[in-house]
Design a protein around this motif. Structure first.
Motif, PDB file in Angstrom:
ATOM      1  N   UNK A  53       0.706  -1.127  -0.122  1.00  9.42           N
ATOM      2  CA  UNK A  53       0.036  -0.005   0.069  1.00  9.42           C
ATOM      3  C   UNK A  53       0.806   1.133   0.034  1.00  9.42           C
ATOM      4  N   UNK A  54       1.925   1.194   0.722  1.00  8.19           N
ATOM      5  CA  UNK A  54       2.948   2.176   0.744  1.00  8.19           C
ATOM      6  C   UNK A  54       3.523   2.631  -0.667  1.00  8.19           C
ATOM      7  N   UNK A  55       3.931   1.622  -1.265  1.00 13.35           N
ATOM      8  CA  UNK A  55       4.286   1.882  -2.643  1.00 13.35           C
ATOM      9  C   UNK A  55       3.309   2.490  -3.561  1.00 13.35           C
ATOM     10  N   UNK A  56       2.321   1.899  -3.439  1.00 14.20           N
ATOM     11  CA  UNK A  56       0.861   2.465  -4.253  1.00 14.20           C
ATOM     12  C   UNK A  56       0.925   3.904  -4.082  1.00 14.20           C
ATOM     13  N   UNK A  57       0.957   4.095  -2.748  1.00 12.23           N
ATOM     14  CA  UNK A  57       0.810   5.596  -2.389  1.00 12.23           C
ATOM     15  C   UNK A  57       1.671   6.613  -3.097  1.00 12.23           C
ATOM     16  N   UNK A  58       3.042   6.040  -2.838  1.00  9.73           N
ATOM     17  CA  UNK A  58       4.060   6.855  -3.520  1.00  9.73           C
ATOM     18  C   UNK A  58       3.871   7.162  -4.979  1.00  9.73           C
ATOM     19  N   UNK A  59       3.467   6.237  -5.569  1.00 16.63           N
ATOM     20  CA  UNK A  59       3.338   5.936  -7.073  1.00 16.63           C
ATOM     21  C   UNK A  59       2.291   6.792  -7.337  1.00 16.63           C
ATOM     22  N   UNK A  60       1.451   7.051  -6.690  1.00 13.28           N
ATOM     23  CA  UNK A  60       0.253   8.055  -6.900  1.00 13.28           C
ATOM     24  C   UNK A  60       0.812   9.321  -7.353  1.00 13.28           C
ATOM     25  N   UNK A  61       1.600   9.771  -6.630  1.00 17.49           N
ATOM     26  CA  UNK A  61       2.020  11.143  -6.702  1.00 17.49           C
ATOM     27  C   UNK A  61       2.659  11.488  -8.361  1.00 17.49           C
ATOM     28  N   UNK A  62       2.721  10.514  -8.912  1.00 24.63           N
ATOM     29  CA  UNK A  62       2.854  10.639 -10.589  1.00 24.63           C
ATOM     30  C   UNK A  62       1.845  11.109 -11.217  1.00 24.63           C
ATOM     31  N   UNK A  63       0.680  10.966 -10.869  1.00 27.83           N
ATOM     32  CA  UNK A  63      -0.575  11.380 -11.547  1.00 27.83           C
ATOM     33  C   UNK A  63      -0.848  12.962 -11.614  1.00 27.83           C
ATOM     34  N   UNK A  64      -1.242  13.683 -12.658  1.00 30.89           N
ATOM     35  CA  UNK A  64      -1.108  15.014 -12.811  1.00 30.89           C
ATOM     36  C   UNK A  64      -2.379  15.390 -11.743  1.00 30.89           C
ATOM     37  N   UNK A  65      -2.154  16.819 -11.378  1.00 29.42           N
ATOM     38  CA  UNK A  65      -3.082  17.457 -10.443  1.00 29.42           C
ATOM     39  C   UNK A  65      -2.937  17.273  -9.280  1.00 29.42           C
ATOM     40  N   UNK A  66      -3.989  17.960  -8.290  1.00 30.97           N
ATOM     41  CA  UNK A  66      -3.712  17.687  -7.053  1.00 30.97           C
ATOM     42  C   UNK A  66      -4.314  16.380  -6.253  1.00 30.97           C
ATOM     43  N   UNK A  67      -5.421  15.763  -7.040  1.00 34.07           N
ATOM     44  CA  UNK A  67      -5.945  14.824  -6.196  1.00 34.07           C
ATOM     45  C   UNK A  67      -5.332  13.570  -6.165  1.00 34.07           C
ATOM     46  N   UNK A  68      -4.486  13.239  -7.197  1.00 34.60           N
ATOM     47  CA  UNK A  68      -3.738  12.052  -7.012  1.00 34.60           C
ATOM     48  C   UNK A  68      -2.600  12.129  -5.828  1.00 34.60           C
ATOM     49  N   UNK A  69      -1.925  13.355  -5.944  1.00 36.77           N
ATOM     50  CA  UNK A  69      -1.147  13.817  -4.888  1.00 36.77           C
ATOM     51  C   UNK A  69      -1.718  13.455  -3.542  1.00 36.77           C
ATOM     52  N   UNK A  70      -2.549  14.408  -3.394  1.00 40.60           N
ATOM     53  CA  UNK A  70      -3.341  14.161  -1.990  1.00 40.60           C
ATOM     54  C   UNK A  70      -3.696  12.976  -1.546  1.00 40.60           C
ATOM     55  N   UNK A  71      -4.511  12.070  -2.395  1.00 41.29           N
ATOM     56  CA  UNK A  71      -4.857  10.863  -2.305  1.00 41.29           C
ATOM     57  C   UNK A  71      -3.624   9.892  -1.953  1.00 41.29           C
ATOM     58  N   UNK A  72      -2.864  10.093  -2.735  1.00 43.76           N
ATOM     59  CA  UNK A  72      -1.395   9.275  -2.493  1.00 43.76           C
ATOM     60  C   UNK A  72      -0.797   9.395  -0.976  1.00 43.76           C
ATOM     61  N   UNK A  73      -1.042  10.862  -0.687  1.00 44.77           N
ATOM     62  CA  UNK A  73      -0.455  11.280   0.701  1.00 44.77           C
ATOM     63  C   UNK A  73      -1.287  10.667   1.702  1.00 44.77           C
ATOM     64  N   UNK A  74      -2.652  10.422   1.534  1.00 40.23           N
ATOM     65  CA  UNK A  74      -3.237   9.595   2.459  1.00 40.23           C
ATOM     66  C   UNK A  74      -3.028   8.408   2.827  1.00 40.23           C
ATOM     67  N   UNK A  75      -2.875   7.769   1.509  1.00 40.56           N
ATOM     68  CA  UNK A  75      -2.567   6.362   1.552  1.00 40.56           C
ATOM     69  C   UNK A  75      -1.162   6.015   2.243  1.00 40.56           C
ATOM     70  N   UNK A  76      -0.290   6.889   1.925  1.00 39.95           N
ATOM     71  CA  UNK A  76       1.002   6.942   2.497  1.00 39.95           C
ATOM     72  C   UNK A  76       1.084   6.966   3.932  1.00 39.95           C
TER      73      UNK A  76
END
Length: 432
Positions: free
Chosen positions: A100-123
């Motif tokens: 799950x941690x690896x997936x959350x960090x990888x979400x930071x690759x997605x454009x915009x704010x949504x993926x960045x902040x969702x990934x941050x919550x998963x992390x």
């Protein structure tokens, strides 16, 4: 919330003995590899906060959420760990957190704010669960080497933080200058940790046929009451120490590079200074439990750690760039010792693994909810005062409370000692 933190009972194969030396070594490496990842997802953000803010047009308060959200999640998601561990077992759940941690960090690759902040919550959620598991697993699997393993655990946390803080800015040029792929690279160590935990995940789970929970040998000590823990002075002191030292740590982790850049230091050098302090923290984290075990009075290591951290904050407020190495040396030693002590007291103040799980949940759950105020509070004070003197003085004020909590936590006693004695007296009266 009052469920046990339990490891699955293993269905033994014919002729197979319990873990030998090689099995214990493999388990230790897997646990320490997981620990190495438990600060990377947050520590890698601080050095590129300026890039993120400029790229997305965010205010200082909003951008500080990228380091505040994980810390708040450390607290909020800690309380779901007991239920999950009963279903999966400690080691299997730890392996799941690495994925799950690896997936959350990888979400930071997605454009915009949504993926960045969702990934941050998963992390944050992934780290929260692993945070609670680790002291419990160490108390259970390494009961005769708690001091050594807790020192190595805190060291692994510091090494991960140091590497992420120091290598993130240089990685920018390797990946072409983009902060998104630079942050996403840090998913790789989490995947490696999962692979190292695979030997612990291959065992068949045995479940209680009535509850479908993972079965385990019942503890003779009985299950501690969460309500009783929240009223216990030892548990309260350990929780307060965890929260206050974490508030200081994450506030500095988030804003010290920006503080140095505001003082005229380049981004690469500012990131290196944070990494340098983390390397000093590694040394302090490794030796502090052993020193604290032998030091009298017991509060002395806490006092040394607080004084070093306070002196560093004074220096950063007065002359940040002119003696940066001095201030960051003291900060690294002070915060490294404080982190190691706060984690070790969770184990030392618990009589068994069962109590350790509940104390860990309380200390890290409530403690990190408190710590989440650090980065965003420091950013808000900086915005309001247009400087760093007032924010740093506020952190110095909090060190007084940290000293008080640490002195109480350092006393050699267990949580619920008085509660257990009262229960025994009540039982004797009923029997009479």
């Amino acid at each position: 919330m009052t469920d046990l933190l339990q490891e699955p009972t293993l269905r033994k194969r014919p002729g197979r003995a319990t873990r030998g030396r090689l099995g214990i070594a493999v388990l230790a490496v897997g646990l320490l590899a997981a620990a190495f990842n438990l600060r990377i997802g947050v520590a890698s953000v601080g050095p590129v906060l300026s890039d993120i803010r400029a790229d997305l047009g965010l205010s200082e308060v909003v951008v500080s959420l990228l380091t505040t959200i994980p810390v708040v999640a450390f607290g909020a998601f800690a309380f779901v760990t007991p239920a999950l561990s009963r279903r999966l077992g400690l080691h299997r759940l730890l392996g799941a957190t690495m994925i799950a941690l690896a997936a959350g960090i990888a979400l930071r690759l997605t454009p915009g704010l949504v993926g960045l902040f969702i990934g941050t919550v998963v992390i944050g959620a992934s780290i929260a669960i692993a945070n609670v598991i680790m002291p419990t697993a160490i108390k259970r699997d390494f009961s005769h080497q708690v001091g050594l393993m807790m020192g190595l655990y805190a060291t692994a946390l510091s090494v991960g933080a140091a590497l992420a803080a120091g290598a993130t800015v240089p990685l920018l040029s390797v990946v072409g200058g983009g902060w998104r792929p630079t942050l996403a690279i840090w998913a790789i160590p989490a995947l490696i940790a999962f692979l190292l935990l695979v030997p612990q995940l291959r065992h068949t789970l045995v479940r209680d046929p009535r509850t479908h929970d993972v079965a385990d040998v019942p503890s003779e000590a009985g299950e501690p009451s969460v309500r009783a823990l929240t009223r216990d002075p030892v548990a309260i002191a350990v929780t307060a120490l965890m929260g206050l030292q974490s508030m200081s740590f994450y506030a500095a982790l988030t804003w010290v590079p920006t503080l140095f850049q505001d003082a005229g230091m380049g981004a690469h050098t500012a990131g290196w200074m944070l990494s340098y302090s983390a390397f000093l923290g590694i040394a302090a984290s490794l030796v502090t439990p052993t020193i604290a075990k032998r030091t009298r009075p017991t509060w002395l290591p806490v006092a040394v750690a607080v004084l070093l951290t306070g002196a560093a904050f004074v220096g950063l407020a007065a002359a940040p760039a002119s003696a940066a190495y001095v201030w960051m040396t003291m900060l690294g030693l002070g915060q490294g010792a404080s982190l190691s002590l706060s984690l070790t007291y969770i184990v030392w103040r618990s009589p068994d693994a069962q109590h350790t799980g509940h104390v860990s949940m309380m200390a890290q759950g409530l403690g990190y909810l408190l710590a989440g105020l650090g980065p965003i509070g420091l950013g808000a004070l900086h915005t309001a005062t247009h400087g760093w003197t007032v924010p740093l003085m506020a952190l110095i004020g909090l060190l007084v409370l940290q000293m008080w909590a640490g002195a109480l936590a350092s006393r050699e006693r267990h949580v619920l000692d008085g509660h257990d004695r009262a229960s025994e007296r009540s039982a004797r009266r009923r029997d009479a």
